[in-house]
Enzyme design. Structure first.
Site, PDB file in Angstrom:
ATOM      1  N   ASP A   8      25.247-140.667 -65.566  1.00  0.00           N
ATOM      2  CA  ASP A   8      24.466-139.597 -64.938  1.00  0.00           C
ATOM      3  C   ASP A   8      23.166-140.198 -64.403  1.00  0.00           C
ATOM      4  OD1 ASP A   8      24.341-136.177 -65.875  1.00  0.00           O
ATOM      5  OD2 ASP A   8      23.099-137.153 -64.389  1.00  0.00           O
ATOM      6  N   ASP A 103      25.780-137.003 -58.300  1.00  0.00           N
ATOM      7  CA  ASP A 103      24.979-137.917 -59.127  1.00  0.00           C
ATOM      8  C   ASP A 103      25.564-138.193 -60.504  1.00  0.00           C
ATOM      9  OD1 ASP A 103      24.540-135.486 -60.300  1.00  0.00           O
ATOM     10  OD2 ASP A 103      22.395-135.789 -60.585  1.00  0.00           O
ATOM     11  N   GLU A 104      26.859-137.933 -60.694  1.00  0.00           N
ATOM     12  CA  GLU A 104      27.441-138.261 -61.990  1.00  0.00           C
ATOM     13  C   GLU A 104      28.907-138.654 -61.848  1.00  0.00           C
ATOM     14  OE1 GLU A 104      28.143-134.872 -64.658  1.00  0.00           O
ATOM     15  OE2 GLU A 104      27.480-133.607 -63.024  1.00  0.00           O
TER      16      GLU A 104
END
Length: 421
Positions: A8, A103-104
């Site tokens: 993350d 974003d992960e």
DNA sequence: TCTGGGGTCCTAGGACCC
DNA sequence: TCTGGGGTCCTAGGACCC
């Protein structure tokens, strides 16, 4: 026993902005828009968070809490580029990677010990590689399931690594707030609090039958989650399956509520064009078109229609969204409009296959439009009715000779798809 | 504190079919 | 025309995530 990593990125949008403007480092930064705009915070730097600013908070509230913060509009194109760089760093490390959002990501390292060493060592190596390739910080959770790995990476923030040693799952989860379970939001949290359940441990000790009675299917899923299991809905698939989108939509909140029909119709046309263009990008055709309408008082309505043929043409989305609007608008000031498509399929369906060359000409024109937009921006070309000012004449109906609504052909050739033909 | 935009999944009722 | 039950499709709404 699986080894799943959840990676993350830390304050992703803000960190990307800092790469381009190092002067932002350490300062309170809010990405999402100007402080006097209608909108919410998409990302806040850690310095801004100290003032109580967090994502999903209205921009005006963020400004009141932290007037000295630097407010940025945000640059989605940039974030997508850096997301791709993160993916490439991960993919070079292990082929079993799945981006879960911008974003992960999940990385499956099951059986990779000989290559990368024990889990913690592997995660450190990966953390360094991401830093080296993207100059961005991330946090990594390691566990036997995706759900646990995700909870873990959250506990590791910022810029940390956390491994739940197999066998210690229950002890790790027990003291955490139920809100830490992905899928438990405000509403479920309150419902659980009302039953006296505050920590994941409380939840894990309850009878499944009680949860099922109180929350139905969702209760059973919760019981599994409280034990760190990946059952149900999302999370069942293997790491690495990426599939096509199930819906494509665009919506717009007006700066000020409006009753201006010209503006409303122009907005519906623009949203429809954006949706249709993305359908073509994915080579998908939509059967269901949904209009979303939000009034001044925030009351929100959706009205949908399923066509008997699938489409990716601007003109179909424009005329259907306008029809839905006029059939349902109360005349009250409109705050938000949205055009949503679902029931997506790869082929246009039989009606369009037999349609003639007018349809082909539309398709060619539209793909030319998509190319121009790629090159010069989405505002560069539009069908006349989407333009504001000067254009009072509107192209608003599907030409009679285009494929589309031909009621007399309804159901022609559809017998369940087994081609008894 | 007046609340974005892009998604996913779930529920529940009604229509319709067998 | 008294009436069951399962399956599927459609619509509307809502919780939740980033």
């Amino acid at each position: 026993m699986k080894t799943i990593l959840h990676v993350d990125m830390d304050a992703f949008f803000v960190s990307v902005e800092e790469l381009y403007n190092p002067g932002l480092k350490g300062k309170p930064v809010v990405v999402g828009g100007k402080p006097d705009q209608r909108g919410v915070v998409s990302a806040a730097s850690y310095a801004a968070r100290k003032f109580g600013v967090h994502s999903a908070m209205p921009l005006r509230t963020a400004y009141k809490l932290c007037p000295q913060a630097i407010f940025l509009e945000g640059q989605p194109q940039r974030y997508r580029e850096h997301s791709r760089m993160v993916f490439e760093a991960l993919n070079a490390f292990s082929p079993r990677v799945e981006m879960a959002s911008i974003d992960e990501a999940y990385v499956d390292l099951t059986g990779a010990e000989r290559l990368h060493g024990p889990p913690l060592e592997a995660a450190h190596k990966l953390h360094e590689r991401i830093q080296a390739k993207t100059r961005l910080n991330c946090s990594i959770g390691i566990a036997v399931s995706r759900l646990l790995a995700k909870i873990c990476s959250d506990q590791a923030k910022p810029n940390g690594i956390l491994w739940v040693i197999p066998g210690c799952e229950a002890r790790f989860l027990a003291p955490l707030d139920v809100r830490k379970i992905p899928g438990v939001g405000k509403v479920t949290e309150k419902a659980l609090h009302d039953c006296g359940i505050r920590r994941i441990g409380d939840l894990a000790h309850l009878e499944e039958a009680f949860l099922e009675k109180r929350f139905g299917q969702w209760g059973l899923a919760l019981a599994g989650k409280a034990r760190g299991l990946d059952a149900g809905g999302w999370f069942t698939g293997e790491v690495g399956d990426q599939d096509e989108p199930k819906s494509i939509s665009h919506e717009h909140t007006f700066h000020e509520d409006t009753t201006d029909v010209v503006l409303i119709e122009a907005t519906l046309a623009r949203l429809s064009e954006m949706v249709a263009s993305r359908l073509r990008e994915h080579r998908l055709f939509a059967r269901t078109i949904q209009l979303k309408l939000r009034y001044k008082d925030f009351s929100t309505f959706t009205r949908a229609r399923t066509l008997d043929h699938a489409t990716q043409l601007d003109i179909d989305l424009v005329s259907e969204s306008r029809r839905l609007f006029h059939a349902n608008w109360t005349g009250k000031p409109v705050r938000l409009l949205g055009v949503h498509t679902s029931n997506l399929q790869f082929e246009q369906g039989q009606l369009d296959l037999i349609a003639g060359d007018k349809h082909d000409r539309w398709k060619k024109a539209l793909s030319a439009v998509d190319r121009i937009r790629d090159r010069y921006g989405s505002q560069s070309v539009s069908i006349a009715s989407a333009m504001q000012g000067g254009f009072r004449e509107r192209v608003h109906e599907t030409p009679a000779d285009l494929p589309g609504r031909h009621p007399e052909k309804k159901d022609a050739g559809e017998d369940g798809g087994h081609g008894s033909g």
